[in-house]
Design a protein around this motif. Structure first.
Motif, PDB file in Angstrom:
ATOM      1  N   ALA A   1       0.840  -1.200   0.000  1.00 55.71           N
ATOM      2  CA  ALA A   1       0.000   0.000   0.000  1.00 55.71           C
ATOM      3  C   ALA A   1       0.873   1.248   0.000  1.00 55.71           C
ATOM      4  CB  ALA A   1      -0.907   0.003   1.225  1.00 55.71           C
ATOM      5  N   ASP A   2       0.356   2.326  -0.573  1.00 51.23           N
ATOM      6  CA  ASP A   2       1.080   3.591  -0.522  1.00 51.23           C
ATOM      7  C   ASP A   2       0.849   4.244   0.846  1.00 51.23           C
ATOM      8  OD1 ASP A   2      -1.505   4.559  -0.712  1.00 51.23           O
ATOM      9  OD2 ASP A   2      -1.204   5.590  -2.608  1.00 51.23           O
ATOM     10  N   ALA A   3       1.337   5.470   1.029  1.00 50.18           N
ATOM     11  CA  ALA A   3       1.314   6.125   2.337  1.00 50.18           C
ATOM     12  C   ALA A   3      -0.088   6.282   2.901  1.00 50.18           C
ATOM     13  CB  ALA A   3       2.011   7.478   2.267  1.00 50.18           C
ATOM     14  N   ASP A   4      -1.061   6.613   2.067  1.00 46.00           N
ATOM     15  CA  ASP A   4      -2.411   6.808   2.591  1.00 46.00           C
ATOM     16  C   ASP A   4      -3.301   5.582   2.397  1.00 46.00           C
ATOM     17  OD1 ASP A   4      -2.926   6.965  -0.128  1.00 46.00           O
ATOM     18  OD2 ASP A   4      -3.458   9.080  -0.109  1.00 46.00           O
ATOM     19  N   GLY A   5      -2.736   4.508   1.861  1.00 53.44           N
ATOM     20  CA  GLY A   5      -3.458   3.251   1.730  1.00 53.44           C
ATOM     21  C   GLY A   5      -4.503   3.221   0.635  1.00 53.44           C
ATOM     22  N   THR A   6      -4.503   4.201  -0.269  1.00 54.32           N
ATOM     23  CA  THR A   6      -5.545   4.266  -1.288  1.00 54.32           C
ATOM     24  C   THR A   6      -5.187   3.557  -2.581  1.00 54.32           C
ATOM     25  OG1 THR A   6      -4.721   6.394  -2.070  1.00 54.32           O
ATOM     26  CG2 THR A   6      -6.456   6.435  -0.392  1.00 54.32           C
ATOM     27  N   ARG A   7      -3.896   3.403  -2.858  1.00 52.63           N
ATOM     28  CA  ARG A   7      -3.491   2.761  -4.116  1.00 52.63           C
ATOM     29  C   ARG A   7      -2.610   1.569  -3.830  1.00 52.63           C
ATOM     30  NH1 ARG A   7      -1.384   7.464  -7.921  1.00 52.63           N
ATOM     31  NH2 ARG A   7       0.216   5.913  -8.059  1.00 52.63           N
ATOM     32  N   ARG A   8      -2.866   0.512  -4.603  1.00 53.30           N
ATOM     33  CA  ARG A   8      -2.028  -0.685  -4.498  1.00 53.30           C
ATOM     34  C   ARG A   8      -0.788  -0.487  -5.345  1.00 53.30           C
ATOM     35  NH1 ARG A   8      -6.169  -5.447  -5.819  1.00 53.30           N
ATOM     36  NH2 ARG A   8      -6.911  -3.896  -7.275  1.00 53.30           N
ATOM     37  N   ARG A   9       0.340  -0.866  -4.799  1.00 51.16           N
ATOM     38  CA  ARG A   9       1.593  -0.869  -5.526  1.00 51.16           C
ATOM     39  C   ARG A   9       2.096  -2.307  -5.493  1.00 51.16           C
ATOM     40  NH1 ARG A   9       3.628   4.590  -4.452  1.00 51.16           N
ATOM     41  NH2 ARG A   9       5.479   4.086  -5.645  1.00 51.16           N
ATOM     42  N   TYR A  10       3.035  -2.633  -6.376  1.00 51.21           N
ATOM     43  CA  TYR A  10       3.499  -4.007  -6.499  1.00 51.21           C
ATOM     44  C   TYR A  10       5.012  -4.078  -6.371  1.00 51.21           C
ATOM     45  CZ  TYR A  10      -1.268  -4.802  -7.843  1.00 51.21           C
ATOM     46  OH  TYR A  10      -2.635  -4.863  -7.826  1.00 51.21           O
ATOM     47  N   ASP A  11       5.467  -5.088  -5.645  1.00 49.66           N
ATOM     48  CA  ASP A  11       6.883  -5.260  -5.357  1.00 49.66           C
ATOM     49  C   ASP A  11       7.330  -6.628  -5.869  1.00 49.66           C
ATOM     50  OD1 ASP A  11       9.433  -5.366  -4.301  1.00 49.66           O
ATOM     51  OD2 ASP A  11       8.824  -4.961  -2.247  1.00 49.66           O
ATOM     52  N   PRO A  12       8.213  -6.647  -6.883  1.00 51.44           N
ATOM     53  CA  PRO A  12       8.684  -7.936  -7.393  1.00 51.44           C
ATOM     54  C   PRO A  12       9.722  -8.607  -6.490  1.00 51.44           C
ATOM     55  CG  PRO A  12       9.659  -6.149  -8.644  1.00 51.44           C
ATOM     56  CD  PRO A  12       8.690  -5.527  -7.686  1.00 51.44           C
TER      57      PRO A  12
ATOM     58  N   ARG B   1       6.388 -16.442  10.664  1.00 51.32           N
ATOM     59  CA  ARG B   1       7.370 -17.015   9.731  1.00 51.32           C
ATOM     60  C   ARG B   1       8.220 -15.941   9.073  1.00 51.32           C
ATOM     61  NH1 ARG B   1       3.557 -21.589   7.079  1.00 51.32           N
ATOM     62  NH2 ARG B   1       3.539 -22.926   8.890  1.00 51.32           N
ATOM     63  N   SER B   2       7.640 -14.776   8.870  1.00 48.02           N
ATOM     64  CA  SER B   2       8.388 -13.667   8.280  1.00 48.02           C
ATOM     65  C   SER B   2       7.779 -12.360   8.770  1.00 48.02           C
ATOM     66  CB  SER B   2       8.369 -13.739   6.755  1.00 48.02           C
ATOM     67  OG  SER B   2       7.060 -13.529   6.277  1.00 48.02           O
ATOM     68  N   PHE B   3       8.505 -11.280   8.550  1.00 49.09           N
ATOM     69  CA  PHE B   3       8.051  -9.967   8.980  1.00 49.09           C
ATOM     70  C   PHE B   3       8.153  -8.996   7.823  1.00 49.09           C
ATOM     71  CE2 PHE B   3       9.952 -12.046  12.654  1.00 49.09           C
ATOM     72  CZ  PHE B   3       8.916 -11.971  13.577  1.00 49.09           C
ATOM     73  N   SER B   4       7.192  -8.110   7.739  1.00 48.64           N
ATOM     74  CA  SER B   4       7.224  -7.054   6.740  1.00 48.64           C
ATOM     75  C   SER B   4       6.542  -5.827   7.339  1.00 48.64           C
ATOM     76  CB  SER B   4       6.512  -7.494   5.460  1.00 48.64           C
ATOM     77  OG  SER B   4       6.498  -6.430   4.531  1.00 48.64           O
ATOM     78  N   LEU B   5       7.345  -4.891   7.807  1.00 51.21           N
ATOM     79  CA  LEU B   5       6.798  -3.670   8.377  1.00 51.21           C
ATOM     80  C   LEU B   5       6.568  -2.639   7.284  1.00 51.21           C
ATOM     81  CD1 LEU B   5       8.990  -3.213  11.577  1.00 51.21           C
ATOM     82  CD2 LEU B   5       6.711  -4.195  11.394  1.00 51.21           C
ATOM     83  N   HIS B   6       5.541  -1.848   7.468  1.00 50.58           N
ATOM     84  CA  HIS B   6       5.183  -0.761   6.558  1.00 50.58           C
ATOM     85  C   HIS B   6       5.285   0.500   7.410  1.00 50.58           C
ATOM     86  CE1 HIS B   6       2.873   0.878   3.118  1.00 50.58           C
ATOM     87  NE2 HIS B   6       2.371   1.698   4.033  1.00 50.58           N
ATOM     88  N   ILE B   7       6.378   1.251   7.251  1.00 48.05           N
ATOM     89  CA  ILE B   7       6.656   2.392   8.103  1.00 48.05           C
ATOM     90  C   ILE B   7       6.435   3.667   7.299  1.00 48.05           C
ATOM     91  CG2 ILE B   7       8.387   3.518   9.556  1.00 48.05           C
ATOM     92  CD1 ILE B   7       9.764   0.640   9.621  1.00 48.05           C
ATOM     93  N   THR B   8       5.479   4.466   7.742  1.00 47.93           N
ATOM     94  CA  THR B   8       5.121   5.701   7.043  1.00 47.93           C
ATOM     95  C   THR B   8       5.762   6.890   7.730  1.00 47.93           C
ATOM     96  OG1 THR B   8       3.016   4.704   6.428  1.00 47.93           O
ATOM     97  CG2 THR B   8       3.170   7.079   6.225  1.00 47.93           C
ATOM     98  N   GLY B   9       6.290   7.815   6.950  1.00 51.06           N
ATOM     99  CA  GLY B   9       6.914   9.020   7.493  1.00 51.06           C
ATOM    100  C   GLY B   9       7.232   9.984   6.375  1.00 51.06           C
ATOM    101  N   VAL B  10       8.135  10.892   6.652  1.00 46.75           N
ATOM    102  CA  VAL B  10       8.590  11.844   5.633  1.00 46.75           C
ATOM    103  C   VAL B  10      10.101  11.798   5.558  1.00 46.75           C
ATOM    104  CG1 VAL B  10       6.598  13.375   5.761  1.00 46.75           C
ATOM    105  CG2 VAL B  10       8.531  13.752   7.279  1.00 46.75           C
ATOM    106  N   ARG B  11      10.608  12.005   4.369  1.00 44.69           N
ATOM    107  CA  ARG B  11      12.059  12.014   4.154  1.00 44.69           C
ATOM    108  C   ARG B  11      12.628  13.344   4.616  1.00 44.69           C
ATOM    109  NH1 ARG B  11      14.362   9.083  -1.164  1.00 44.69           N
ATOM    110  NH2 ARG B  11      16.158   8.624   0.074  1.00 44.69           N
ATOM    111  N   ALA B  12      13.711  13.274   5.359  1.00 47.98           N
ATOM    112  CA  ALA B  12      14.397  14.493   5.779  1.00 47.98           C
ATOM    113  C   ALA B  12      15.156  15.083   4.594  1.00 47.98           C
ATOM    114  CB  ALA B  12      15.364  14.173   6.919  1.00 47.98           C
ATOM    115  N   GLU B  13      15.176  16.383   4.509  1.00 47.53           N
ATOM    116  CA  GLU B  13      15.957  17.053   3.439  1.00 47.53           C
ATOM    117  C   GLU B  13      17.427  16.796   3.695  1.00 47.53           C
ATOM    118  OE1 GLU B  13      14.645  18.664   0.790  1.00 47.53           O
ATOM    119  OE2 GLU B  13      12.695  18.033   1.552  1.00 47.53           O
ATOM    120  N   SER B  14      18.164  16.457   2.625  1.00 45.83           N
ATOM    121  CA  SER B  14      19.592  16.196   2.818  1.00 45.83           C
ATOM    122  C   SER B  14      20.435  17.349   2.348  1.00 45.83           C
ATOM    123  CB  SER B  14      20.043  14.939   2.110  1.00 45.83           C
ATOM    124  OG  SER B  14      19.298  14.576   1.023  1.00 45.83           O
TER     125      SER B  14
END
Length: 150
Positions: free
Chosen positions: A83-94, A137-150
């Motif tokens: 899921a994306d950040a707001d959970g509205t669109r499905r994304r796919y991970d190969p 058996r496995s773990f997959s966290l979905h961590i939502t936040g904002v990227r810090a400016e570098s």
């Protein structure tokens, strides 16, 4: 944290056929085109992005066909739905290996994150809690936040 490099090499058609066959799926032209697009698009594409990638060479492919193929790939273990950040669109991970996702609320970017120490902490947490009738058996966290400016 740096982003993973985007692969510029196209998968060979025979490799795609083998991948589908190993998952128990027929290697139709549409499935091959959809799988190739998924593997060559950067990041974690949406079905709409896969559709736009496939459509020029395969004008008879519909968005519904793309969704159906992606769902069959998920069911066969060829990719994961994210899921994306707001959970509205499905994304796919190969990438079906054990990893986590960092999701930027501002850009909707999804970044793969691997951390064996975090995985060990999660395993220890579940072992210490002794959840009845459940063995992780496995773990997959979905961590939502904002990227810090570098």
């Amino acid at each position: 944290m740096s982003l993973p490099a985007v692969s510029t090499s196209l998968p060979e058609p025979e490799q795609l056929r083998e991948r589908l066959a190993a998952a128990g799926l027929r290697a139709t032209q549409q499935r091959l085109a959809i799988l190739e697009a998924l593997l060559t698009l950067p990041g974690h594409p949406t079905a709409e992005q896969v559709f736009r990638q496939v459509r020029p060479a395969h004008p008879t492919v519909s968005l519904g066909t793309v969704y159906k193929a992606l769902d069959s790939f998920v069911a066969a273990g060829l990719l994961r739905r994210v899921a994306d950040a707001d959970g509205t669109r499905r994304r796919y991970d190969p990438d079906c290996s054990n990893h986590h996702h960092l999701v930027c609320q501002d850009t909707q970017e999804i970044i793969d994150y691997c951390d064996p120490q975090l995985d060990r902490l999660l395993q220890e947490f579940f072992a210490a809690r002794g959840f009845e009738n459940f063995q992780p058996r496995s773990f997959s966290l979905h961590i939502t936040g904002v990227r810090a400016e570098s």
